[in-house]
Design a protein around this motif. Sequence first.
Motif, PDB file in Angstrom:
ATOM      1  N   UNK A  97      36.076  33.417  34.881  1.00 26.27           N
ATOM      2  CA  UNK A  97      34.899  32.562  35.076  1.00 26.27           C
ATOM      3  C   UNK A  97      34.033  33.063  36.221  1.00 26.27           C
ATOM      4  N   UNK A  98      34.436  34.172  36.840  1.00 30.32           N
ATOM      5  CA  UNK A  98      33.699  34.755  37.975  1.00 30.32           C
ATOM      6  C   UNK A  98      33.716  33.856  39.205  1.00 30.32           C
ATOM      7  N   UNK A  99      34.747  33.060  39.349  1.00 29.04           N
ATOM      8  CA  UNK A  99      34.840  32.224  40.537  1.00 29.04           C
ATOM      9  C   UNK A  99      35.310  33.054  41.719  1.00 29.04           C
ATOM     10  N   UNK A 100      34.999  32.600  42.908  1.00 32.27           N
ATOM     11  CA  UNK A 100      35.445  33.294  44.114  1.00 32.27           C
ATOM     12  C   UNK A 100      36.965  33.448  44.062  1.00 32.27           C
ATOM     13  N   UNK A 129      31.901  39.968  43.191  1.00 34.49           N
ATOM     14  CA  UNK A 129      31.162  38.705  43.339  1.00 34.49           C
ATOM     15  C   UNK A 129      30.506  38.535  44.706  1.00 34.49           C
ATOM     16  N   UNK A 130      30.192  39.632  45.392  1.00 38.12           N
ATOM     17  CA  UNK A 130      29.630  39.565  46.760  1.00 38.12           C
ATOM     18  C   UNK A 130      30.289  38.463  47.591  1.00 38.12           C
ATOM     19  N   UNK A 131      31.617  38.429  47.476  1.00 37.88           N
ATOM     20  CA  UNK A 131      32.393  37.458  48.250  1.00 37.88           C
ATOM     21  C   UNK A 131      32.338  37.804  49.739  1.00 37.88           C
ATOM     22  N   UNK A 148      37.566  24.791  50.436  1.00 34.56           N
ATOM     23  CA  UNK A 148      36.778  26.001  50.202  1.00 34.56           C
ATOM     24  C   UNK A 148      37.507  26.873  49.182  1.00 34.56           C
ATOM     25  N   UNK A 149      36.753  27.637  48.403  1.00 31.72           N
ATOM     26  CA  UNK A 149      37.390  28.612  47.500  1.00 31.72           C
ATOM     27  C   UNK A 149      38.096  29.691  48.299  1.00 31.72           C
ATOM     28  N   UNK A 150      37.458  30.105  49.415  1.00 29.29           N
ATOM     29  CA  UNK A 150      38.010  31.201  50.210  1.00 29.29           C
ATOM     30  C   UNK A 150      38.752  30.694  51.447  1.00 29.29           C
ATOM     31  N   UNK A 236      28.502  42.090  39.894  1.00 26.60           N
ATOM     32  CA  UNK A 236      27.992  40.746  39.680  1.00 26.60           C
ATOM     33  C   UNK A 236      28.553  40.180  38.392  1.00 26.60           C
ATOM     34  N   UNK A 238      28.999  37.237  37.407  1.00 26.33           N
ATOM     35  CA  UNK A 238      28.244  36.131  36.801  1.00 26.33           C
ATOM     36  C   UNK A 238      27.239  36.681  35.790  1.00 26.33           C
ATOM     37  N   UNK A 239      26.575  37.764  36.183  1.00 25.77           N
ATOM     38  CA  UNK A 239      25.579  38.356  35.282  1.00 25.77           C
ATOM     39  C   UNK A 239      26.253  38.967  34.055  1.00 25.77           C
TER      40      UNK A 239
END
Lengths: 245, 293
Positions: A97-100, A129-131, A148-150, A236, A238-239
Amino acid sequence: MRESLLLSIVAAALVVIAPLSAAGQSLPRASDGKPDLSGIWQAVNSAAWNILPHGAEAGVPGGLGVVEGNEIPYTPAAAATQRANYANRAKLDPETQCYLPGVPRATYTGLPFQIVQTPEQISMLYEFDHTVRNVFMNSPHPKGPIEFWMGDSRGRWDADTLVVDVVHFNDQTWFDRSGNHHSEALHVIERYSLLDRDHINYEVTIEDPKVFTRQWKMSMPLYRRVDRDMRLLDYECVAFNEALP
Amino acid sequence: MTRILRSIIAGAAVASLAGVAAAGQTGRQAPPRLPDGQPDIRGHWISDAAGGAHSVEDGRDPDADVIQGRVDEKNPILIVEPADGRIPYQPAAAARRQQLLRDIFTPTRREHVDPHIRALLDGVPRNNYVPGEMQILQVPGAVVILYESNHSYRFIPLDGRPHPSAQVKLWMGDSRGRWEGNTLVVDVTNFNEETWIDSHGSFHSDALHVVERWTPAGADRIDYSVTLEDPKVFTRPWKMAFAINRNRDRNYEIWEDTRHEGEKDVEGILAAGRKEKAAGITGIHEHRREGRQ
């Protein structure tokens, strides 16, 4: 005459001192004397697929595992959740799902990350994901509950090791593509020890009383990317997902 | 001997620092310097120009201003060149932009929706005028910008290394910086074609070339200007300028901004757009030009 002699002695001394000090001091150090972790690093292993030992499958390289003792001490219920996660991983893995990615998973996605080191803040920039993680040094965690995700990362130096304490997670991230999981009570302690200019020993302690019966550890080397003109690029996710039919 | 050696080295260091400081004189108040000679622009900053994320030509959305009770507030326009404040599109590009404004009115596909809403990266310079803070870190040989919005970041080397091959396309482009006196000049290339310059479908191609100038003006302001050229889309380079102000809360920390993970708007926007389109409703996204004499 005497002065110019002195100057040439000084100049010669500087020329000699420079290589000597480099050889005598094995770790590169930042201006505050701490080991200098700056640079672009990458894990080279198959922990992204499975942090436990596993044989190869189509598209999955085999791996010796990164977990101390080769076992994750799940409670029985949590072990069942892991098996269900694994069975449905194509749909349930938050990475799809492209989640962090969470911590420590961000470290071994297979993509490089960059450490930007200052005395007050050490920022970790990930290609996936430019985390971003901002590790605030010598300061307490904010009062929770926060999810937080991270997570919330607070760092300190223990002699020459960077120790990062991470709490305030949500329960949405996994440790790998095999459904290894945790709850929002996760507590991660990372230790980054520079071994020489180009290697970090990365050690992680995991605690989560809701999911594990005891704390456990993983460890792996991180390798400096010494490629010419190396820079992080972007992935990316998400893209890419948007472009799927 | 040791003492003499020390004072010689100290003297040399002072001389070289003085030389750096003298070279940096530009008539503005000189910012303090870091040990590697860079002017010190570290800290948390917030741009004056967040309204420009809606339209760099028209400023904030007047409908949003009514909702937010800001109708009497100044609504600065970001474009300073050309003088008419409009993006100098080539004819074909202007036609595509008009079509995008129609698509924005009744969006039926994801690419009709502002990439910012879709939680994609904002690109450069847009990341500097979307809502949210930015933190500037400086390390020897580099400037690092951490943006609050969508946790994006830029690592800007100052060592003169070249841009990567033009075949490498990046959402945030490739930034290379240098200090010209007290001004940080950042040259940005290697863009993809996916980002918009604002919510009004202001677009560019992968030939976009951005040059930013970050000039500290006193301790708490940076005068920012940016030139955009794109021979596939614009007839000439054009320029935006605005101020970026220091957040003087010394305890401020940038916390996680999860844009994609919480994104629930796009499907609703598309559902509404499809319904309107099916009902024969079409139009163009536009509003009267606010904030200009």
